[in-house]
Design a protein around this motif. Sequence first.
Motif, PDB file in Angstrom:
ATOM      1  N   GLU A  80      -2.929  -1.746  -3.068  1.00  7.85           N
ATOM      2  CA  GLU A  80      -3.870  -0.638  -2.940  1.00  7.85           C
ATOM      3  C   GLU A  80      -3.129   0.691  -2.839  1.00  7.85           C
ATOM      4  O   GLU A  80      -2.164   0.809  -2.080  1.00  7.85           O
ATOM      5  N   GLY A  81      -3.562   1.661  -3.617  1.00  9.03           N
ATOM      6  CA  GLY A  81      -3.073   3.022  -3.467  1.00  9.03           C
ATOM      7  C   GLY A  81      -1.625   3.234  -3.823  1.00  9.03           C
ATOM      8  O   GLY A  81      -0.985   4.154  -3.299  1.00  9.03           O
ATOM      9  N   THR A 139       0.825  -1.209   0.000  1.00 18.24           N
ATOM     10  CA  THR A 139       0.000   0.000   0.000  1.00 18.24           C
ATOM     11  C   THR A 139       0.861   1.262   0.000  1.00 18.24           C
ATOM     12  O   THR A 139       1.870   1.350   0.699  1.00 18.24           O
ATOM     13  N   ARG A 190      -2.196  -7.914  -1.599  1.00 20.31           N
ATOM     14  CA  ARG A 190      -3.238  -6.893  -1.782  1.00 20.31           C
ATOM     15  C   ARG A 190      -2.545  -5.604  -2.166  1.00 20.31           C
ATOM     16  O   ARG A 190      -1.783  -5.044  -1.390  1.00 20.31           O
TER      17      ARG A 190
END
Length: 288
Positions: free
Chosen positions: A270-271, A245, A268
């Motif tokens: 994200e961003g 992230t 994961r």
Amino acid sequence: EVRNDGTNPVTDGNVVSGTLVGILVHDAAAGEHFRNDVSLCEHGIRVDGEESSAALLDGNRVHECRQVGIHLLNDIAATCIVKNNVCESNVKAGILVELNASPVLDGNTTVGGTTGISIVNYGMGVLARNDCSKALRAGIQISEWGAPMSLDGNLLHDNTGNGLKVVDGGSCAACCNNQFSNNLEAGCYVGEGCNPNLIGNTFFAGLSTGLHVTSRSSALVQGNTFTGNAGYGLLVDNLASSAVTGNTFKGPGNALGGCGVATKAVPRLEGNTFDGNTGPGIRVWSEG
């Protein structure tokens, strides 16, 4: 051999060579200061036991020892300060921390050896502003349930192996603000189910991948910068499951891609920001 009898012995400016252990510290009074030149021993300086927790190793040169430059072990507390030492061309580790020792390692320079700094066998401590280069395996290795509280502001560069290697039960709660560059293997390698937190580091000009998370590991990868690496900026594979992230992946460089994800991995993402990488921003492929 130094034992504390209530008077702080002067151990400054001595030249010690050719013995099994150059300087052996069993007890150390508050403020007891060691600054010497130690070479050609099996172990250069050994600080052993909780009673030695007040030792200050500041400005020693420890070189060409057949095993370890500075060895810290057996319940040494954070009041043991190891700073501004130069450990060069020792065969195994420049600095070895183990057996529940928890010293502060600050501003040391390690050159060569199998590892620059090894935190192993339930070793702990704080590592800040150390410069580790030209090690065969890793500039810093954390393994065998070693668990330093933090790595902050270290320079890990020009190692034949990894800049940082976290394997075999090793962990680190806060690996922050470190710089990884020009390492022949991955700047940082996380494997064998280890779960360090990697926050705000810079991985640049690596001769391979910047950060490799693999083998069921689940590192937190947050707010790091990846640029100019010959492989991937970040590679996640082999059943790894990292949270990725707020990182920046930018060119030129990262030739194989900003972030590489094998299909058996479950990270994961994200961003994150991907800008101008030589390879794809994100590359996903089937892992056989």
